[in-house]
Scaffold this motif. Structure first.
Motif, PDB file in Angstrom:
ATOM      1  N   PHE A 182      16.536 -17.957 -36.938  1.00  0.00           N
ATOM      2  CA  PHE A 182      15.812 -17.899 -35.664  1.00  0.00           C
ATOM      3  C   PHE A 182      15.938 -19.220 -34.919  1.00  0.00           C
ATOM      4  N   ALA A 183      15.879 -20.334 -35.635  1.00  0.00           N
ATOM      5  CA  ALA A 183      16.057 -21.634 -34.982  1.00  0.00           C
ATOM      6  C   ALA A 183      17.447 -21.758 -34.369  1.00  0.00           C
ATOM      7  N   ALA A 184      18.482 -21.294 -35.081  1.00  0.00           N
ATOM      8  CA  ALA A 184      19.839 -21.352 -34.540  1.00  0.00           C
ATOM      9  C   ALA A 184      19.999 -20.430 -33.334  1.00  0.00           C
ATOM     10  N   ALA A 185      19.427 -19.218 -33.414  1.00  0.00           N
ATOM     11  CA  ALA A 185      19.527 -18.284 -32.289  1.00  0.00           C
ATOM     12  C   ALA A 185      18.749 -18.796 -31.081  1.00  0.00           C
ATOM     13  N   PHE A 186      17.616 -19.443 -31.317  1.00  0.00           N
ATOM     14  CA  PHE A 186      16.851 -20.008 -30.202  1.00  0.00           C
ATOM     15  C   PHE A 186      17.642 -21.122 -29.515  1.00  0.00           C
ATOM     16  N   ALA A 187      18.415 -21.861 -30.289  1.00  0.00           N
ATOM     17  CA  ALA A 187      19.276 -22.887 -29.697  1.00  0.00           C
ATOM     18  C   ALA A 187      20.325 -22.251 -28.782  1.00  0.00           C
ATOM     19  N   VAL A 188      20.868 -21.089 -29.187  1.00  0.00           N
ATOM     20  CA  VAL A 188      21.819 -20.379 -28.332  1.00  0.00           C
ATOM     21  C   VAL A 188      21.141 -19.935 -27.040  1.00  0.00           C
ATOM     22  N   LEU A 189      19.906 -19.453 -27.134  1.00  0.00           N
ATOM     23  CA  LEU A 189      19.151 -19.073 -25.939  1.00  0.00           C
ATOM     24  C   LEU A 189      18.935 -20.282 -25.029  1.00  0.00           C
ATOM     25  N   ALA A 190      18.594 -21.417 -25.602  1.00  0.00           N
ATOM     26  CA  ALA A 190      18.377 -22.621 -24.800  1.00  0.00           C
ATOM     27  C   ALA A 190      19.659 -23.047 -24.083  1.00  0.00           C
ATOM     28  N   VAL A 191      20.789 -22.947 -24.771  1.00  0.00           N
ATOM     29  CA  VAL A 191      22.065 -23.285 -24.133  1.00  0.00           C
ATOM     30  C   VAL A 191      22.345 -22.347 -22.966  1.00  0.00           C
ATOM     31  N   HIS A 192      22.076 -21.056 -23.144  1.00  0.00           N
ATOM     32  CA  HIS A 192      22.270 -20.106 -22.052  1.00  0.00           C
ATOM     33  C   HIS A 192      21.359 -20.431 -20.879  1.00  0.00           C
ATOM     34  N   TYR A 193      20.129 -20.792 -21.159  1.00  0.00           N
ATOM     35  CA  TYR A 193      19.197 -21.108 -20.077  1.00  0.00           C
ATOM     36  C   TYR A 193      19.683 -22.310 -19.269  1.00  0.00           C
ATOM     37  N   VAL A 194      20.082 -23.365 -19.950  1.00  0.00           N
ATOM     38  CA  VAL A 194      20.594 -24.542 -19.251  1.00  0.00           C
ATOM     39  C   VAL A 194      21.847 -24.194 -18.460  1.00  0.00           C
ATOM     40  N   TRP A 195      22.701 -23.366 -19.045  1.00  0.00           N
ATOM     41  CA  TRP A 195      23.937 -22.963 -18.384  1.00  0.00           C
ATOM     42  C   TRP A 195      23.648 -22.193 -17.096  1.00  0.00           C
ATOM     43  N   VAL A 196      22.761 -21.213 -17.162  1.00  0.00           N
ATOM     44  CA  VAL A 196      22.457 -20.394 -15.997  1.00  0.00           C
ATOM     45  C   VAL A 196      21.780 -21.220 -14.910  1.00  0.00           C
ATOM     46  N   VAL A 197      20.832 -22.063 -15.307  1.00  0.00           N
ATOM     47  CA  VAL A 197      20.088 -22.835 -14.315  1.00  0.00           C
ATOM     48  C   VAL A 197      20.989 -23.840 -13.606  1.00  0.00           C
ATOM     49  N   ARG A 198      21.921 -24.433 -14.333  1.00  0.00           N
ATOM     50  CA  ARG A 198      22.778 -25.453 -13.749  1.00  0.00           C
ATOM     51  C   ARG A 198      24.103 -24.913 -13.223  1.00  0.00           C
ATOM     52  N   MET A 199      24.297 -23.605 -13.256  1.00  0.00           N
ATOM     53  CA  MET A 199      25.554 -23.045 -12.783  1.00  0.00           C
ATOM     54  C   MET A 199      25.698 -23.277 -11.288  1.00  0.00           C
ATOM     55  N   ASP A 200      26.886 -23.700 -10.874  1.00  0.00           N
ATOM     56  CA  ASP A 200      27.163 -24.007  -9.471  1.00  0.00           C
ATOM     57  C   ASP A 200      27.626 -22.738  -8.775  1.00  0.00           C
TER      58      ASP A 200
END
Length: 499
Positions: A247-265
């Motif tokens: 769950f900790a590893a999967a949550f890290a994947v979710l966090a990466v997706h969130y940062v990616w989507v928010v910062r997408m140009d």
């Protein structure tokens, strides 16, 4: 700002639930709700998964699940992901765009807005997997994490497509890294799958399961499928210790997706507002002049429209015009996936071009797959095919102005969706029977009898199923999703399961 977003979403959800509860004052809706609850209790009330079946499902999910999710992700990247995931309605456009909000805050709002639907989907998934693996709160968190991550992945794919459509090559250069990563991963996965198919051709269909398992353990596919394995790991964990780590590893994947989507140009605000206004313009154009005004409303459309499959003469029965319009809608929907259909046909022909027992095994397998797809269309087709009253009831004010009797209108609507569903079913059944006859499963006269039975029975079965769906739309329009193409993305999985 998150507090304000949470208040806005909570009030919206509360108002929606209050409206639904008020509808229960009507005996028609109250009886339908009671019947629905009894139906779900009958289906799921005493059903549990025993431990042996639970272990089998967990093994299947752990092995084949990452590959299935990767194929879904490939579909999103190739065909645009979830285009309505970040669309702003006209009311949200006037309320949020003039406000002092950054692009990241607007995206965060849309992600938060999808959470109630994601939680509902996770709850239904938890109910379906009752008795399997860990306690239900852990399974609920695992499924929520999986669906939330896939939802954000859909949004990212749609933003990349939006940037490419608006800015062309410059938009692709802005998202060079994710496009290259997807291209490499997709190429590696497709090349490995093609190699596995060729090996199955040589060794025989009986070795297909072992070859697929070996494929998933090869270095290339293993690296490509690693993120999807991490996402699925909490849902298939069997001990609390394994669940905490996964769950900790999967949550890290979710966090990466969130940062990616928010910062997408990507031009999110302009695209979202324009898409919302475009839908409103199309609705207004349809109400003003029907199909004749549709092209005028799509001023930026550059693609040419294909000629209709069916003719429309100036004179004739009025109901035929409704039938023609809905068949034209289905024609344009098929046109959007014509390249996928062509690719499937080419791959099938290449795989089937072989002699000997291995070739017969492949031909038999393809025939069984075609019949299975036809069966799946029989089950889920009446829900997916919506070019009938479920699409046109949104324009009920316009329909009332047509010189049509109610029974003629209903017959034309149901006939269009019945034909749309029956034609691919008959083609699949005919193809499957021909391949099975070529593989020696049964002779040609038996195949001809099966095809003839499909031609006679499938229209009746489809008409009855679609009649029920349209009757529900007429009786309970507030509970049925109206419209032809607004099915939602990963966040709407639970709602689609209920439907």
């Amino acid at each position: 700002m998150n507090r304000h977003f949470a208040w806005f979403i909570a009030r919206t959800l509360r108002n929606k639930l209050v409206r639904q509860a008020r509808r229960l004052r009507s005996p028609r809706y109250a009886i339908a709700a009671l019947v629905g609850l009894l139906y779900f209790f009958f289906i799921f009330g005493g059903w549990t998964v025993d431990r042996e079946m639970s272990g089998a499902w967990i093994d299947v999910g752990r092995t084949a699940g990452p590959l299935l999710i990767a194929l879904f992700a490939s579909w999103w990247w190739l065909w645009g992901g979830h285009r309505s995931g970040l669309i702003l309605t006209p009311a949200e456009t006037h309320l949020l765009l003039p406000a002092p909000l950054t692009r990241a805050q607007l995206i965060r709002f849309k992600i938060m807005q999808a959470q109630p639907a994601i939680v509902l989907s996770a709850l239904l998934g938890t109910l379906l997997t009752r008795g399997a693996g860990l306690p239900w709160p852990l399974r609920l968190l695992s499924l929520w994490l999986l669906i939330a991550t896939l939802h954000q992945h859909q949004i990212a794919a749609s933003l990349v497509h939006a940037a490419a459509e608006e800015h062309g090559r410059r938009g692709l250069r802005r998202n060079f890294v994710p496009v290259v990563i997807f291209g490499i991963g997709f190429s590696v996965l497709m090349w490995s799958l093609f190699g596995a198919v060729m090996d199955v051709r040589a060794a025989g269909f009986s070795h297909a399961a072992g070859r697929l398992t070996a494929l998933l353990e090869e270095p290339g596919p293993k690296i490509v499928l690693a993120p999807f394995r991490i996402l699925l790991a909490p849902a298939v964990a069997t001990t609390l210790g394994d669940w905490l780590v996964s769950f900790a590893a999967a949550f890290a994947v979710l966090a990466v997706h969130y940062v990616w989507v928010v910062r997408m140009d990507a031009a999110f605000e302009e695209t979202a507002a324009a898409e919302g206004e475009r839908r409103q313009e199309l609705t207004a154009a349809m109400r003003a002049g029907g199909i004749s005004q549709l092209k005028l409303a799509q001023r930026k459309r550059t693609a040419t429209l294909a000629s209709p499959w069916l003719p429309l003469h100036p004179l004739g029965r009025n109901a035929y015009a409704i039938f023609w319009k809905n068949i034209l809608y289905a024609q344009r929907a098929v046109r959007s996936i014509r390249f996928l259909i062509a690719a499937v046909v080419v791959i099938t022909v290449v795989v089937s071009m072989n002699s000997g027992s291995a070739g017969e095994d492949v031909v038999q397998f393809v025939g069984i797959v075609l019949l299975a797809v036809a069966g799946m269309l029989s089950l889920f087709g009446p829900i997916a095919v919506r070019n009938d009253l479920r699409m046109d009831l949104k324009h009920i004010d316009l329909l009332r102005t047509y010189p049509l009797r109610s029974r003629d209108l209903a017959a034309a609507e149901i006939a269009a969706s019945t034909l749309t569903l029956t034609v691919p079913q008959v083609v699949l059944v005919a193809g499957g029977c021909i391949l099975l006859a070529a593989a020696g499963v049964f002779n040609l006269p038996s195949a001809a009898i099966l095809v003839a039975a499909a031609v006679l029975l499938l229209p009746l079965i489809n008409a009855l199923a679609l009649l029920i769906q349209n009757l529900l739309a007429l009786l309970y329009p507030s509970w049925v999703r109206l419209g032809g193409d607004d099915s939602g993305g990963m966040e709407a999985v639970g709602q689609n399961m209920i439907i």
